[in-house]
Design a protein around this motif. Structure first.
Motif, mmCIF file in Angstrom:
data_model
loop_
_atom_site.group_PDB
_atom_site.id
_atom_site.type_symbol
_atom_site.label_atom_id
_atom_site.label_comp_id
_atom_site.label_asym_id
_atom_site.label_seq_id
_atom_site.Cartn_x
_atom_site.Cartn_y
_atom_site.Cartn_z
ATOM 1 N N LEU A 1 0.804 -1.268 0.118
ATOM 2 C CA LEU A 1 0.037 -0.045 -0.025
ATOM 3 C C LEU A 1 0.895 1.143 0.002
ATOM 4 O O LEU A 1 1.443 1.412 0.799
ATOM 5 C CB LEU A 1 -0.826 0.120 1.453
ATOM 6 N N SER B 1 0.012 7.286 -0.521
ATOM 7 C CA SER B 1 -1.137 7.778 -1.028
ATOM 8 C C SER B 1 -2.485 7.024 -0.887
ATOM 9 O O SER B 1 -3.572 7.588 -1.202
ATOM 10 C CB SER B 1 -0.992 8.216 -2.554
ATOM 11 N N ARG C 1 -2.920 3.863 -2.553
ATOM 12 C CA ARG C 1 -3.217 3.152 -3.652
ATOM 13 C C ARG C 1 -2.286 1.838 -3.399
ATOM 14 O O ARG C 1 -1.486 1.714 -2.887
ATOM 15 C CB ARG C 1 -2.270 3.888 -4.833
ATOM 16 N N MET D 1 -0.468 -1.184 -4.515
ATOM 17 C CA MET D 1 0.798 -1.156 -5.374
ATOM 18 C C MET D 1 0.881 -2.681 -5.971
ATOM 19 O O MET D 1 1.422 -2.965 -6.979
ATOM 20 C CB MET D 1 2.256 -0.647 -5.088
ATOM 21 N N GLY E 1 -3.764 -0.776 -8.273
ATOM 22 C CA GLY E 1 -3.898 0.302 -8.781
ATOM 23 C C GLY E 1 -5.024 1.050 -8.346
ATOM 24 O O GLY E 1 -5.257 2.200 -8.488
ATOM 25 N N LEU E 2 -6.233 0.230 -7.693
ATOM 26 C CA LEU E 2 -7.109 0.970 -6.936
ATOM 27 C C LEU E 2 -6.679 1.911 -5.625
ATOM 28 O O LEU E 2 -5.850 1.325 -4.994
ATOM 29 C CB LEU E 2 -8.079 -0.051 -6.659
ATOM 30 N N ASN E 3 -7.525 2.896 -5.442
ATOM 31 C CA ASN E 3 -7.250 3.415 -4.367
ATOM 32 C C ASN E 3 -8.613 3.921 -3.461
ATOM 33 O O ASN E 3 -9.368 4.556 -4.046
ATOM 34 C CB ASN E 3 -6.754 4.717 -4.658
ATOM 35 N N GLU F 1 -9.256 7.398 -1.802
ATOM 36 C CA GLU F 1 -9.915 8.414 -2.795
ATOM 37 C C GLU F 1 -11.321 8.002 -3.220
ATOM 38 O O GLU F 1 -12.091 8.819 -3.410
ATOM 39 C CB GLU F 1 -8.955 8.611 -3.997
#
Length: 720
Positions: free
Chosen positions: A71, A74, A76, A78, A108-110, A113
């Motif tokens: 992780l 940010s 995201r 990884m 790639g998901l966050n 956010e």
């Protein structure tokens, strides 16, 4: 956190580049939940963690599914990698590459956010055939990423959040026990309801992008797809109202300190129980989610109820009482939600699903406020191992609770076994009446298939034998084998019956799959299907295959029980009996092929391939009694029983092979049949040909009159 911190164990065996691209090293694991800092040189990039160190979610196997996740600072994701699992659904039939591809879909998901919406489908397509397992994996990645991000102060603004002040502590009000009506429970929020129409579900599939699934809807516009209710019945007032005084008292005695229970009920076209509810299975259509923790119920947590006791309650098609598993927690005074999964099968390889949430929060009327300081002190004391109060008696062992919940089923099975013992003890009286014997056997086979098998899910398996021997070599505990009362009773009955009737009592009368083979073969004969006759010598050699299969499985179990359990799929029992043929097509095709073979050769699988039959046959020679009667000329010259034996268990010499005999009693019916048994026919013929004996001559009484002064010289001579 449900697990001991195991992050260092997996970090040591996994290259960091597989989890966090661009990182070249990690720092030590620290904190709770444990995380390890990922670095590129001296530059910190983010953290690496193990999902099971963060959230408590388990799959079909009831064991953890371990995923390493990288992780970024940010928020995201990884990288992610499945490092350990014990899921049979994944192990059998699903390529590892597909599972890895699914997990990579989360990279790639966050979720900081873009937080996931409740009820929305997962961001990655589910692989058909492993729905529940992959849902668990996706859910743990999602929720664990959010927890770790919060723990490290990551939010949309990138600022560290301040801890909120502690709220006033509330607990269940044990003194609140007033009984309420159904409508009062609904009005107060003690019972929550989710009602869906077929159109609601179709629209949900459309929103998820599955138009094809929406077009495969079921039901009309006026139908109810599901009318779902949920309530926390471990709250005394709610429990007494919904379960009645007796039901509430039983539940109260069953619950351990701090353990909760939930009642779920429903009407409509869709069942919330689903097809995954099998012996040792899981209720895969419903999940309880509270904060970052989630769990599903298993069959050992479930008790079927006939109805709801609250006055004014509607007639409900399904009512289930669930106890929260011991390895999960549910805070009764915090909000939680019951998530319902709706699945549609479009083809063998294509399934679609959406989820709906039923939110639940216990009304304050059923709780009371307590001083936070003593409550915290009590929690610390319990965590430190302080003794519990004397009135907090431990609940009965789990297996005892299960047995108490299945008293009715136990009584029915016990009665059936008593009938079977009567059949064997009075077999002469039964088999001398061929029609009665045939009808009674037909009824018992139907009972074994429909009640013991498809309803009771009590199909014995070679896996039970392998597990038993494995437990003897490791950590043997009776508690494990007592978890399923019907299976345990059948095993005990089978073990005892082997002393009297070798393996025939189970294989010939109690095995659901054996009953399925015999019943379908009967139908085939009625339809004129020609039966194949195998030469006795060939059949004898083919029957050795099942012993070879058993020995191979036993050998693999000594090496790795999990491998042996996979190879035990040579038994079609799980497919045909436990899962009702609702399974991936190769398993269904295999089971159907065996049944088709059984249409031409009666009990084909039992005779040649069944490893369980082989395991039970090995000690057959140790039986003490021999109940099957034979005449002196059976086998020499008479061959009728040999020819008509449905499993060719009678040698041409007339001897019965106990390793192959299933105690169907057909030979005993012939033994007593005046019109079919050559010995009895010959005996009757001799009796009818014998001439009648001559009548007995009349006895003449001679009276000698006394003659005075009669001497031997002047007596009459009768010989002249």
């Amino acid at each position: 956190m449900a697990q001991a911190q195991r992050l260092p164990e997996f970090l040591a065996s996994t290259p960091i580049s597989d989890i966090f691209p661009g990182a070249d090293r990690t720092g030590p694991a620290e904190g709770k939940p444990a995380v390890a800092r990922a670095y590129a040189g001296d530059k910190p990039l983010g953290v690496v963690y193990l999902t099971t160190d963060v959230v408590n979610t388990r799959g079909y196997s009831s064991k953890p599914i371990d995923v390493l996740v990288g992780l970024a600072d940010s928020g995201r994701i990884m990288g992610a990698k499945l490092v350990e699992h014990h899921e049979p659904i994944v192990l059998i039939g699903i390529p590892q590459s597909k599972v890895d591809h699914f997990i990579q879909g989360y990279v790639g998901l966050n979720f900081v956010e873009s937080p996931p919406r409740h009820g929305a489908p997962p961001p990655v397509d589910i692989v058909s055939g492993a729905t529940v397992t992959l849902m668990v994996i996706g859910d743990t990645i999602t929720r664990s990423a959010i927890v770790v991000a919060r723990a490290h102060g990551i939010d949309k603004a990138g600022a560290l959040r301040q801890a909120a002040p502690a709220a006033a502590t509330r607990v269940l009000d044990e003194e609140q026990t007033a009984v309420q009506t159904w409508q009062e429970l609904l009005d107060s929020g003690a019972v929550k309801n989710l009602r869906l129409s077929p159109d609601d579900v179709n629209q949900a599939f459309l929103r998820s992008g599955r138009k094809d699934a929406a077009e495969h809807g079921e039901g009309g516009p006026d139908d109810t797809f599901i009318d779902l209710y949920a309530a926390l019945v471990s709250a005394p007032a709610i429990g007494r109202s919904l379960l009645g005084d007796i039901g509430w008292q039983r539940l109260k005695d069953r619950l351990k300190p701090g353990q909760q229970a939930v009642l779920v009920a429903g009407n409509g076209l869709y069942s919330f129980k689903g097809s995954g509810y099998v012996r040792g299975g899981i209720f895969d259509r419903i999940e309880v989610i509270q904060d970052e923790s989630a769990f599903r119920f298993r069959d050992r947590n479930h008790q079927r109820l006939a109805d709801v006791s609250a006055a004014g309650a509607p007639a409900l098609r399904e009512v289930a009482l669930f106890v929260v598993p011991e390895d999960a927690t549910l805070d009764p005074v915090k909000s939680w939600r019951l998530q319902l999964m709706v699945q549609r099968v479009l083809s063998v390889s294509d399934k679609a699903f959406v989820t709906f949430d039923l939110p639940y929060e216990l009304p304050k009327a059923y709780t009371r406020a307590v001083d936070p300081a003593p409550a915290a002190a009590q929690a610390v004391a319990q965590a430190a191992g302080a003794p519990v109060p004397a009135d907090a008696d431990a609940a009965p062992a789990l297996w005892k609770q299960i047995w108490q919940g299945k008293v009715g089923q136990i009584a029915i099975l016990t009665a059936a076994l008593t009938v079977l013992v009567g059949i064997f003890f009075f077999q002469d009286q039964l088999t001398s009446r061929p029609l009665l014997h045939d009808r009674l056997r037909l009824a018992f086979l139907a009972f074994a298939l429909f009640w013991i098998g498809w309803y009771g899910q009590a199909q014995l398996s070679i896996v039970n034998v392998l597990t038993f021997f494995s437990a003897l070599r490791t950590d043997f505990r009776w508690d494990y084998f007592l978890m399923d009362p019907l299976v345990f009773i059948l095993w005990c009955a089978t073990a005892i019956s082997m002393v009297f009737w070798n393996r025939g009592a189970f294989c010939g009368w109690l095995c659901p799959f054996g009953a399925l083979q015999e019943l379908t073969n009967r139908i085939a004969k009625r339809l004129g299907v020609r039966q194949l006759k195998i030469r006795h010598g060939v059949a004898q050699r083919l029957s050795t295959l099942k012993y070879v299969i058993f020995l191979l499985l036993f050998g693999f179990s000594l090496y790795d029980l999990a491998v042996a359990e996979q190879l035990a799929e040579v038994e079609p029992f799980k497919t045909a009996i436990i899962l009702h043929f609702v399974r991936h097509w190769p398993f269904v095709l295999f089971a159907v092929a065996l049944l088709v073979a059984g249409l031409f050769i009666e009990r084909f699988f039992c005779r040649y391939l069944c490893p369980l039959g082989a395991a039970l046959a090995i000690p057959a020679r140790l039986r003490i009694f021999n109940w099957l009667k034979r005449y002196r000329d059976c086998g020499n010259p008479c061959q009728r029983c040999n020819i008509e034996c449905p499993v060719q268990a009678i040698d041409p010499s007339g001897e019965i092979n106990p390793n192959e005999c299933i105690q169907c009693l057909h030979c005993q019916m012939l033994y007593h049949h005046q019109e079919k048994c050559p010995h009895l026919i010959q005996k009757r013929s001799k009796r009818e040909r014998r001439p009648a004996p001559p009548p007995e001559p009349a006895v003449q009484e001679v009276v000698l009159h006394r003659m005075p002064n009669l001497t031997p010289a002047n007596r009459p001579n009768h010989e002249s």
